[in-house]
Design a protein around this motif. Structure first.
Motif, mmCIF file in Angstrom:
data_model
loop_
_atom_site.group_PDB
_atom_site.id
_atom_site.type_symbol
_atom_site.label_atom_id
_atom_site.label_comp_id
_atom_site.label_asym_id
_atom_site.label_seq_id
_atom_site.Cartn_x
_atom_site.Cartn_y
_atom_site.Cartn_z
ATOM 1 N N ILE A 1 99.008 21.491 31.395
ATOM 2 C CA ILE A 1 99.294 23.623 31.356
ATOM 3 C C ILE A 1 99.398 23.536 32.782
ATOM 4 N N ARG A 2 99.947 24.603 33.311
ATOM 5 C CA ARG A 2 99.854 25.083 34.168
ATOM 6 C C ARG A 2 101.122 23.832 35.026
ATOM 7 N N VAL B 1 100.616 27.359 19.666
ATOM 8 C CA VAL B 1 100.842 27.717 20.598
ATOM 9 C C VAL B 1 102.605 27.465 20.849
ATOM 10 N N GLU C 1 102.044 37.379 29.021
ATOM 11 C CA GLU C 1 100.760 36.105 29.388
ATOM 12 C C GLU C 1 101.343 35.333 30.131
ATOM 13 N N ALA D 1 101.379 30.174 25.290
ATOM 14 C CA ALA D 1 100.194 31.426 24.810
ATOM 15 C C ALA D 1 99.866 30.945 23.149
ATOM 16 N N GLY D 2 99.572 30.598 22.546
ATOM 17 C CA GLY D 2 98.654 30.935 21.955
ATOM 18 C C GLY D 2 98.625 32.220 20.548
ATOM 19 N N LEU E 1 89.099 26.634 25.871
ATOM 20 C CA LEU E 1 89.328 27.357 26.942
ATOM 21 C C LEU E 1 90.939 28.221 25.608
ATOM 22 N N ALA E 2 90.715 29.119 25.643
ATOM 23 C CA ALA E 2 91.714 29.686 25.179
ATOM 24 C C ALA E 2 91.019 31.079 25.196
ATOM 25 N N GLY E 3 92.612 32.138 24.654
ATOM 26 C CA GLY E 3 92.392 33.544 24.642
ATOM 27 C C GLY E 3 92.853 34.038 25.848
ATOM 28 N N SER E 4 93.710 35.121 26.658
ATOM 29 C CA SER E 4 93.835 35.094 28.019
ATOM 30 C C SER E 4 93.794 36.758 27.981
ATOM 31 N N ALA F 1 94.044 24.677 20.910
ATOM 32 C CA ALA F 1 94.791 25.462 22.069
ATOM 33 C C ALA F 1 96.313 25.067 22.679
ATOM 34 N N LEU F 2 96.772 24.167 22.501
ATOM 35 C CA LEU F 2 98.094 23.935 22.831
ATOM 36 C C LEU F 2 99.285 23.741 21.463
ATOM 37 N N HIS G 1 90.498 33.251 31.343
ATOM 38 C CA HIS G 1 90.445 32.622 29.806
ATOM 39 C C HIS G 1 88.812 33.079 28.980
ATOM 40 N N GLU H 1 92.194 23.765 31.989
ATOM 41 C CA GLU H 1 91.560 22.708 30.618
ATOM 42 C C GLU H 1 91.595 21.210 31.033
HETATM 43 C C1 ISJ Z 1 98.923 26.701 26.476
HETATM 44 C C2 ISJ Z 1 98.678 27.147 27.762
HETATM 45 O O1 ISJ Z 1 97.517 27.681 27.777
HETATM 46 C C3 ISJ Z 1 96.820 27.798 27.156
HETATM 47 C C4 ISJ Z 1 96.565 28.902 25.928
HETATM 48 C C5 ISJ Z 1 96.153 29.821 26.335
HETATM 49 C C6 ISJ Z 1 96.049 31.181 25.587
HETATM 50 O O2 ISJ Z 1 96.433 31.329 24.604
HETATM 51 O O3 ISJ Z 1 95.869 32.084 25.761
HETATM 52 C C7 ISJ Z 1 95.198 29.946 27.159
HETATM 53 C C8 ISJ Z 1 94.606 28.496 28.261
HETATM 54 C C9 ISJ Z 1 94.910 27.686 27.205
HETATM 55 O O4 ISJ Z 1 95.016 26.659 26.938
HETATM 56 C C10 ISJ Z 1 100.054 27.821 28.895
HETATM 57 O O5 ISJ Z 1 99.231 27.391 30.039
HETATM 58 O O6 ISJ Z 1 100.941 26.772 28.812
#
Ligand code: ISJ
Length: 470
Positions: free
Chosen positions: A423-424, A226, A453, A439-440, A289-292, A380-381, A353, A274
């Motif tokens: 985050i956010r 990430v 993203e 972002a992942g 929580l991952a995938g946006s 996720a982080l 997400h 999250e």
């Molecule tokens: C790293 C962040 O978000 C993380 C990464 C995500 C992703 O890559 O899709 C989604 C949600 C969070 O686990 C962030 O908001 O800074």
């Protein structure tokens, strides 16, 4: 000369003079009263010249706020989670049981951890530590129409508990009357028209960092990492944190709005969707929580984007790594671990997400902190494998994360509690804000899509500061 005996591991030793000791600093004493008619934003605004804390869990309709410091607990290095656990345990087990209110009103510690254990405060994070929890002097809790005001203090060794209790009750009553008499604060809508916004990491530098990650994936060194970038906001006037929190509460009602302001005008706040982990007795709750994907302009477009996200092999892989890692880490400690096989969609105002709720029963409950230590950072982080991803982040991200993407939350007198991942979020010092968004990255990632993203992820805090510019 006899050789020195080998040194015991340092991680778990108390640091003399630094760790809280009830026999030196005093035992926790507190008093509480119902706080009908006191609004949480008014309470926070009145405390703005002191350290402040705020936490809101939209799913439980609960808000906690704290002002002032009755006690600060810190932790350093590898042992930071244990150090906090040990100090919190002595604080609560040695507390004087007087004026017991409902558990909602009971004293709580608020705080969190830096992303890395070797965190060193720099200019941005000057008021922060690798682990820092505060027992607020005044604490306000509201939950489903009920609210409680609590005063916390330490009873010095030899001091009369009865006299101190009396004094605390008088101070509490006075604070209650004062708060009742203040006009209700309704923070103004965020507005910061003349700000400068810049993104210190250029797009070519971002793309180069991602290309390097892709080379690591190809060489079999990592599966996911990430990566984050920052956004800097400079304003001619003070940025209004209270207005930002109010806005985030309204706009992101299902998120975990938080504020950690250990020194006035050093505020770290945000609205993460999250949950890292919540523990109550033997019950544990967490999530993948991952995938946006972006939000659509119409309900049909929204549905189409959600369907595309659910069908995206890249996003499903990125998500599955998180869920698998959480399950693997929890398995030895839990029974009845449940997670649906297919992710759901979590829809927020700015983004959607992939989301997997996870529940379990702990075999040997010992509060929330051992689980925070076990899970942080999830893929996720951080990424997968964890160590390779953390080393990559350390080497390639240009701005230290500080407390971004790390656990923030609270601990109660049973050592239970809840932590989200920060985050956010942004750290704000008067007229400057630094926002973080990550972002992942997996083998199928493309730099421009991940840039976009992270752009959507800056939006909640930019809007909350009154700065959003398309
Ligand atoms: C790293 C962040 O978000 C993380 C990464 C995500 C992703 O890559 O899709 C989604 C949600 C969070 O686990 C962030 O908001 O800074």
């Amino acid at each position: 000369m006899t050789p020195h005996p080998p040194r015991p591991p340092q991680a778990d030793l108390p640091s003399p003079g630094v760790e809280y000791r009830p026999d030196f600093q005093g035992r926790l004493i507190s008093a509480c009263c119902p706080a009908e008619g006191i609004d949480i934003y008014t309470f926070l605004r009145h405390g703005e010249q002191q350290p402040r804390f705020y936490w809101r869990d939209g799913s439980q309709d609960i808000q906690f706020a704290g002002v002032g410091v009755a006690l600060s607990l810190m932790g350093w290095g590898e042992g930071r989670f244990h150090q906090i656990q040990r100090q919190a345990r002595s604080l609560f087990t040695q507390a004087l049981a007087m004026d017991e209110g409902p558990s909602l009103a009971a004293p709580r510690l608020f705080g969190g951890f830096a992303f890395r254990q070797d965190f060193v405060p720099d200019f941005t994070w000057a008021a922060f530590h690798p682990a820092h929890f505060i027992l607020p002097h005044y604490q306000l809790v509201t939950c489903r129409g009920e609210s409680w005001l609590t005063i916390n203090a330490l009873l010095a060794p030899g001091e009369s508990a009865r006299a101190r209790q009396q004094a605390l009750q008088e101070a509490l009553a006075a604070r209650y009357r004062l708060l009742r008499s203040l006009p209700k604060v309704i923070p103004a809508p965020p507005s910061a028209p003349q700000v400068e916004v810049d993104y210190p990491l250029s797009y070519p530098a971002w793309a180069a960092m991602i290309e390097e990650a892709l080379r690591h994936f190809a060489a079999g060194r990592m599966d996911k990492v990430v990566l984050a970038r920052i956004c800097q906001v400079r304003s001619p006037t003070h940025l209004d944190i209270d207005a930002a929190l109010f806005h985030l509460d309204q706009r992101y009602p299902g998120c975990y709005t938080f504020l950690v302001e250990p020194r006035p005008h050093h505020a770290f706040f945000g609205a993460p969707p999250e949950l890292l982990v919540a523990v109550q007795g033997s019950r544990l709750q967490t999530m993948g929580l991952a995938g946006s994907a972006p939000r659509g302009a119409t309900p049909q477009e929204d549905e189409a984007l959600a369907a595309e996200l659910l069908a995206s092999a890249k996003d499903r892989h990125e998500h599955a790594l998180v869920v698998q890692a959480i399950q693997e880490r929890l398995a030895p400690l839990t029974t009845a671990l449940t997670a649906p096989a297919t992710p759901e969609i979590m829809r927020l105002s700015n983004i959607q997400h992939l989301f997997t709720p996870i529940q379990a029963e702990l075999r040997r409950p010992d509060g929330v902190l051992p689980l925070v230590e076990l899970l942080h950072p999830t893929p996720a982080l951080g990424g997968w494998p964890r160590d390779a991803a953390l080393a990559f982040i350390q080497e390639h991200e240009q701005t230290p994360r500080g407390w971004y993407a790390a656990p923030v939350g609270w601990i109660d007198r049973n050592l239970d509690g809840a932590f989200s991942v920060a985050i956010r979020s942004a750290v704000v010092q008067r007229r400057r804000a630094w926002l973080y968004a990550g972002a992942g990255i997996v083998a199928a990632s493309r730099p421009e899509r991940e840039w976009e993203e992270t752009g959507w992820k800056f939006r909640p805090v930019l809007e909350a500061l009154g700065v959003w510019r398309g």
